[in-house]
Scaffold this active site. Structure first.
Site, PDB file in Angstrom:
ATOM      1  N   LYS A 190       2.000  -1.670 -10.138  1.00 43.74           N
ATOM      2  CA  LYS A 190       2.406  -3.078 -10.120  1.00 43.74           C
ATOM      3  C   LYS A 190       3.881  -3.078 -10.489  1.00 43.74           C
ATOM      4  O   LYS A 190       4.302  -3.705 -11.478  1.00 43.74           O
ATOM      5  CB  LYS A 190       1.539  -3.875 -11.117  1.00 43.74           C
ATOM      6  N   ASP A 222      -2.662  -5.365  -6.246  1.00 40.24           N
ATOM      7  CA  ASP A 222      -3.346  -6.507  -5.635  1.00 40.24           C
ATOM      8  C   ASP A 222      -3.566  -6.246  -4.136  1.00 40.24           C
ATOM      9  O   ASP A 222      -4.641  -6.487  -3.591  1.00 40.24           O
ATOM     10  CB  ASP A 222      -2.603  -7.828  -5.886  1.00 40.24           C
ATOM     11  N   ASP A 250     -14.626   0.709  -8.863  1.00 39.62           N
ATOM     12  CA  ASP A 250     -15.839  -0.099  -8.678  1.00 39.62           C
ATOM     13  C   ASP A 250     -15.853  -0.720  -7.285  1.00 39.62           C
ATOM     14  O   ASP A 250     -16.891  -0.769  -6.616  1.00 39.62           O
ATOM     15  CB  ASP A 250     -15.932  -1.225  -9.728  1.00 39.62           C
TER      16      ASP A 250
HETATM   17 MG    MG Z   1     -15.562   1.129 -14.739  1.00 42.10          MG
END
Ligand code: MG
Ligand code: IPM
Length: 360
Positions: A190, A222, A250
């Site tokens: 970022k 992002d 994830d």
């Molecule tokens: Mg995790």
């Protein structure tokens, strides 16, 4: 030869680890690996038994071992505890205590699971990406941190920090990984807002000179999150800091159909490793024999590969997993409505992998 410390942990941890240990025992015997294993406590189970999520004896045993196989930690029973005493602290402390700075999270889509993903099959089919996450620095460990001030006026704060040597050591690991795969590395930061990642980008750019065979690109986090669900196959290896790596892995996991499929390896510079599924302890299904043990079983394959350098044994496990999927075995999380699927529990999925291994 080698010793493995097994840390079942909480929730579905003991169930999935039991299946992974069966698989380990089978390949151990078949390839004459001479591996031994012993169990120790971590997380909520350790809190209940000793008051500490990472008892000293567990860390001592883990440091003396070649590898650690971990299930998962945490659950509602311990949610009320102060931060420093929570089960997750046990996991963070063992990562830091063993200096496991390099976390590998491969997201591979098995062709049989293309329809289990929430994304269109054409977007995810053939997906094979590797997220390299820095694991013992950044905002997870930065000081100062805390909650201070008078009630009603309190301030909570954390510090995101990386030194040049810390960035360089994870960078080199990621460049090496990219070199051994598709030759493309995307560094996620970022740098339009955070100085810590301005430095991150600078160091990654400097390292690129040593890896002329690897193409380095940079992406803001992002945008990376968006690209992961828009066109995930554009990525080969992704390298990023602790927090971004947590989040992006994830997201990457869901591309593969279920987070129940994703293994991980966390290594230090001595190639000692901690191997665990990327998913959590899933307290809602603990004890119901419905958890997917494949991420933990595949973590054993990563262990054989990375710590014990035994490609053949690792491949045997991966082949067995592919075979059980191709034969139609599915735990609930990866089930679709297909007629030729056999929905099985955690134990029966372990049985299927063991049977497949024995039949190879
Ligand atoms: Mg995790
Ligand atoms: C992970 C987990 C852990 C993390 C938690 C359980 C502390 O989410 O391994 O991704 O944030 O690193």
């Amino acid at each position: 030869m080698g010793h493995i410390v097994v840390l079942p942990g909480d929730g579905i941890g003991p169930e999935i680890v039991a299946q992974a240990v069966r698989v380990l025992d089978v390949v151990n015997a078949r390839f004459g690996l001479g591996l031994t294993h012993s169990e120790a406590l971590i997380g909520g189970a350790a809190i209940d038994a000793t008051g500490d999520p990472l008892p000293e004896t567990t860390l001592t045993q883990a440091k003396a071992a070649d590898a650690v196989l971990l299930g998962a930690v945490g659950g509602p029973a311990w949610d009320g505890l102060p931060m420093s005493q929570r089960p997750e602290k046990g996991l963070l402390r063992i990562r830091a205590g063993m200096e496991l700075f390099a976390n590998f999270r491969p997201a591979i889509l098995y062709p049989e699971l293309a329809h289990a993903s929430t994304l269109k099959p054409e977007v995810v089919s053939g997906l094979d990406i590797l997220i390299v996450r820095e694991l013992i620095g950044g905002i997870y460990f930065g000081e100062p941190r805390g909650i201070e001030g008078a009630p009603g006026q309190r301030v909570g704060f954390n510090t995101d920090r990386y030194s040049e040597p810390e960035i360089e050591r994870i960078g080199r690991i990621a460049f090496d990984a990219a070199r051994a795969r598709g030759g493309r590395l995307c560094s996620v930061d970022k740098a339009n807002v955070l100085e810590v990642t301005v430095l991150w980008r600078e160091v990654m750019t400097r390292l690129a000179a040593d890896y002329p065979d690897v193409t380095l690109s940079h992406m803001y986090v992002d945008n990376a999150a968006m690209q992961l669900v828009r066109a995930p196959k554009q990525f080969d290896v992704v390298v990023t800091g602790n927090l971004f790596g947590d989040i992006l892995s994830d997201a990457a996991a869901m591309l593969t159909g279920s987070i129940g499929m994703l293994p991980s390896a966390s290594l230090n510079s001595a190639k000692q490793g901690l191997y665990e599924p990327c998913h959590g302890s899933a307290p809602d299904i603990a004890g119901t024999d419905t958890a997917n043990p494949l991420a933990t079983i595949l973590s054993v394959a990563m262990m054989l590969m990375h710590t014990f350098n035994h490609r053949e044994a690792a491949t045997a496990i991966e082949t067995a997993v592919q075979h059980v999927l191709a034969t139609g075995f599915r735990t609930r999380d990866i089930a679709t409505a297909a007629v030729d699927e056999r929905i099985v529990g955690c134990q029966a999925m372990g049985d299927a992998v063991v049977t497949s291994l024995e039949g190879q």
